[in-house]
Each structure stands twice: as structure tokens, then as C-alpha cells.
Design an enzyme around this catalytic site. Structure first.
Site, mmCIF file in Angstrom:
data_model
loop_
_atom_site.group_PDB
_atom_site.id
_atom_site.type_symbol
_atom_site.label_atom_id
_atom_site.label_comp_id
_atom_site.label_asym_id
_atom_site.label_seq_id
_atom_site.Cartn_x
_atom_site.Cartn_y
_atom_site.Cartn_z
ATOM 1 N N CYS A 160 0.883 -1.177 0.163
ATOM 2 C CA CYS A 160 -0.025 0.160 -0.069
ATOM 3 C C CYS A 160 0.864 1.329 -0.103
ATOM 4 O O CYS A 160 0.298 2.606 -0.233
ATOM 5 C CB CYS A 160 -0.685 -0.143 1.212
ATOM 6 S SG CYS A 160 -2.152 -1.325 1.137
ATOM 7 N N HIS A 206 -3.269 7.085 2.030
ATOM 8 C CA HIS A 206 -3.702 5.757 1.715
ATOM 9 C C HIS A 206 -5.102 5.409 2.257
ATOM 10 O O HIS A 206 -5.241 5.767 3.308
ATOM 11 C CB HIS A 206 -2.637 4.717 1.989
ATOM 12 C CG HIS A 206 -3.326 3.413 1.938
ATOM 13 N ND1 HIS A 206 -3.787 2.944 0.601
ATOM 14 C CD2 HIS A 206 -3.243 2.382 2.752
ATOM 15 C CE1 HIS A 206 -4.147 1.783 0.925
ATOM 16 N NE2 HIS A 206 -3.674 1.457 2.006
ATOM 17 N N ASN A 245 -10.139 -0.322 -0.017
ATOM 18 C CA ASN A 245 -8.810 -0.129 -0.119
ATOM 19 C C ASN A 245 -8.144 -1.124 -1.503
ATOM 20 O O ASN A 245 -8.168 -2.160 -1.536
ATOM 21 C CB ASN A 245 -8.058 -1.145 1.326
ATOM 22 C CG ASN A 245 -6.700 -0.848 1.260
ATOM 23 O OD1 ASN A 245 -6.090 -0.573 0.246
ATOM 24 N ND2 ASN A 245 -6.288 -1.398 2.394
#
Length: 335
Positions: free
Chosen positions: A119, A261, A291
Site C-alpha cells: 500500500c 492511503h 482499499n
């Protein structure tokens, strides 16, 4: 393409693009598979739905479409691109999916390679690209974040299957001998905490010849200690951004946007609160996409630019964080 040794002192950000699959998986639909509910998921994550790749879609295809959007916004000729970096943890070719994107684009003069940092991947890839540009090795770079985590989710684990979706985003960056729009950056890794979030390999013994064991490689599903990951994010992300503020003589009042993020709305809110960033400055599209790993930052960035939220010369504090454990931050001026 060979290094061109330009006298470049900085970079400018010329374009953005994104792509998400058409298939939408809602919380209500997930609740038919595992014991959960729309209210339970939204209250703990902020996610209402996520996009899931179709059978004909993969990381390269999504990344190609996102890259095309960034290149078109930048108004570049494809042949002038020198560098393509794909941030992904889920390549459709384990040897690297960036070359396939290069081929689809027809970017015959560009070197293309993958970068894996989960990520944090897009942020790390973007910073890597800027260093090539500032060194004068290349002139124009396309940085892509594309992931297909739906293929690695345990759809019987309600703690993780509710979180992830698929998608891609990209930016076009150009070396310049004028003002540098990368104002500062920092990157960190702590492998001692890597077990908190990983996607481990899984080997199966298949064959024995002359007492030599042969195994076929593969991967299991995503393993995550949600509580530890949350504690890591809300502790380390504000700290690295605050330290970056101090190094660059910025603060929360001087930035226009906080772009994190998109992992969990609680994390976004907590980081914003600890940095004293007002709620209206925190960018979030988590509710619609979940996500998407390396894609979250460029996906949100492109959405905000095309909606005319982010404007030329806006100051953006951005941070990626995740498996590794890895985390980083950058301060940029858009344009």
C-alpha cells in the site's frame, strides 16, 4: 532509453488518470457470504462498496487504462515517455507487468519495471521516478498504481474480505529546470513488524527425484492483524508527516489537502486530528472503492483533479502506509 543527462533541478506533475472495474460489490452482498452487515462494515471502515475485476481484467489492463488517462491529460506524445514504473503487489505476470503496459501504450522508448511495496507502493514508485528525473537520467515518467487484491482475499474471513477492492491510478511527471514541485519526502520500513500484514508464499511438495524435493510455488490469502495495523498507522503516519512539515517549513494550515492511503476512514480521521488538519482538507473516496492498495492515492488524486477540487499550485501532503511494514510521506505542489 539511454540516460540523457539533462540539467534538471526539479519535477512537475503534468497529468493524472484512473480506472476502476464496472462490477460493484456492496456491503449487503458481502453480508450474504459472511456474517456481517452494511452498518457493521460502514461503522468500522467507512466502506460502502468496492469494485471487483471481471474475468477479462487484470493489473496490466487496469494500469494501461489509468496511464492512458494521465498521458492524455499531460498532452504527451507516447514516444516521448522515458520511464514507466508500476507499483503493484498483484502482477498478472510474476516476472513483471509493467512491460505489458509499455507494449499496450506503444511507449517504445520507455524502460518499464515493477516496484513492490504494497500500500506504500505508489508513493515509493513516484519518489523513485522523481529521483531519476532530477538526476537528469530521464525527462518524462509515468507512475502507475494498480492492484487486484480481490484475487488474494479469503472471502470467508469477514475481518479482511470487507476491506479490499480493485483499481488503478497513474500520474505523469516531467523533469524541469524550473521550480521543483516535489517539496520534500521521507520513506521508512520496519520488517520486524511485517507479520502484522502480509500475503505469504505457500509451497506444496509435488515431486521427489533422487531424494530431491521439488515444490510448486503459490500464495495463500491476505493475513492481517487489524488492531496492530491500526495502531501502527495512527502512530507512524502523523509522525512522518509532521517531521516532513518541520523539514520543509510547512504546517497543516499551509497545505490545501491531506491525501492518505485509503485504508480505513477511522485511520484517515485519526491522522487528520493528530495533525490538526481540518476535515474539509482530508480527501476520501474510501466509501466507493475500499482499499485498492497501491491504487488508492492516484485514484483519489485523479478524482479530485477531474472534479476540479485540486487545482494548479495546490499543496498536497500525502502518505502511503501498509505491509512491510512500510510507510512514507511526500509534500507536493500540483502542477
Amino acid at each position: 532509453m539511454e540516460g540523457i543527462n539533462l540539467n534538471q533541478i526539479g519535477v512537475s506533475f503534468k497529468g493524472s488518470g484512473s480506472y476502476v472495474p464496472n462490477q460493484i460489490l456492496t456491503n449487503q452482498e458481502i453480508s450474504k457470504k459472511v456474517e456481517t452487515s452494511d452498518e457493521w462494515i460502514k461503522s468500522r471502515t467507512g466502506i460502502s462498496q468496492r469494485r471487483i475485476s471481471g474475468l477479462s481484467e487484470n493489473v496490466s489492463e487496469m494500469g494501461y487504462k489509468a496511464a492512458l488517462g494521465a498521458i492524455e491529460m499531460a498532452r504527451w506524445d507516447i514516444e516521448t515517455i522515458d520511464l514507466i514504473i508500476l507499483a503493484t503487489s498483484t502482477p498478472n505476470d510474476l516476472f513483471g507487468s509493467a512491460p505489458e503496459i509499455q507494449s499496450k501504450l506503444g511507449a517504445i522508448n520507455a524502460v518499464a519495471f515493477d516496484l513492490t511495496a504494497a500500500c506504500s507502493g505508489f508513493l515509493f514508485a513516484a519518489i523513485t521516478a522523481t529521483q531519476f528525473l532530477k538526476a537528469g537520467s530521464y525527462k518524462r515518467a509515468v507512475v502507475i498504481g494498480s492492484d487486484q487484491l480481490s484475487s488474494y482475499v479469503d472471502w470467508n474471513d469477514r475481518r479482511s474480505c470487507i476491506l479490499f477492492g480493485d483499481g488503478a491510478g497513474a500520474i505523469a511527471i516531467e523533469g524541469t529546470n524550473e521550480l521543483d514541485n516535489l517539496l520534500g519526502f521521507s520513506m521508512r520500513t520496519d520488517g520486524q513488524r511485517g507479520s502484522f500484514l502480509n500475503l505469504p508464499s505457500q509451497n506444496n511438495q509435488d515431486l521427489i527425484i533422487n531424494d530431491i524435493n521439488f515444490s510448486s510455488g503459490g500464495f495463500s490469502s491476505i493475513k492481517m492483524n487489524g488492531q496492530e495495523v491500526y495502531k501502527f498507522a495512527v502512530r507512524e503516519v502523523p509522525l512522518i508527516i509532521d517531521n516532513l512539515f518541520k523539514k520543509t517549513n510547512f504546517n497543516s494550515e499551509k497545505i490545501n489537502w491531506l491525501l492518505l492511503h485509503q485504508a480505513n476512514q477511522r485511520i484517515l480521521d485519526s491522522v487528520g486530528e493528530r495533525l490538526n488538519v481540518s476535515t474539509e482538507k482530508i480527501l476520501s473516496n474510501l466509501s466507493n472503492y475500499g482499499n485498492t492498495s497501491a491504487a488508492t492515492i492516484p485514484l483519489m488524486l485523479d478524482e479530485a483533479i477531474r472534479n476540479k477540487k485540486i487545482k494548479e499550485n495546490d499543496i498536497i501532503a500525502t502518505s502511503g502506509f501498509g505491509a512491510g511494514l512500510s510507510w512514507g510521506a511526500a509534500l507536493i505542489r500540483w502542477g
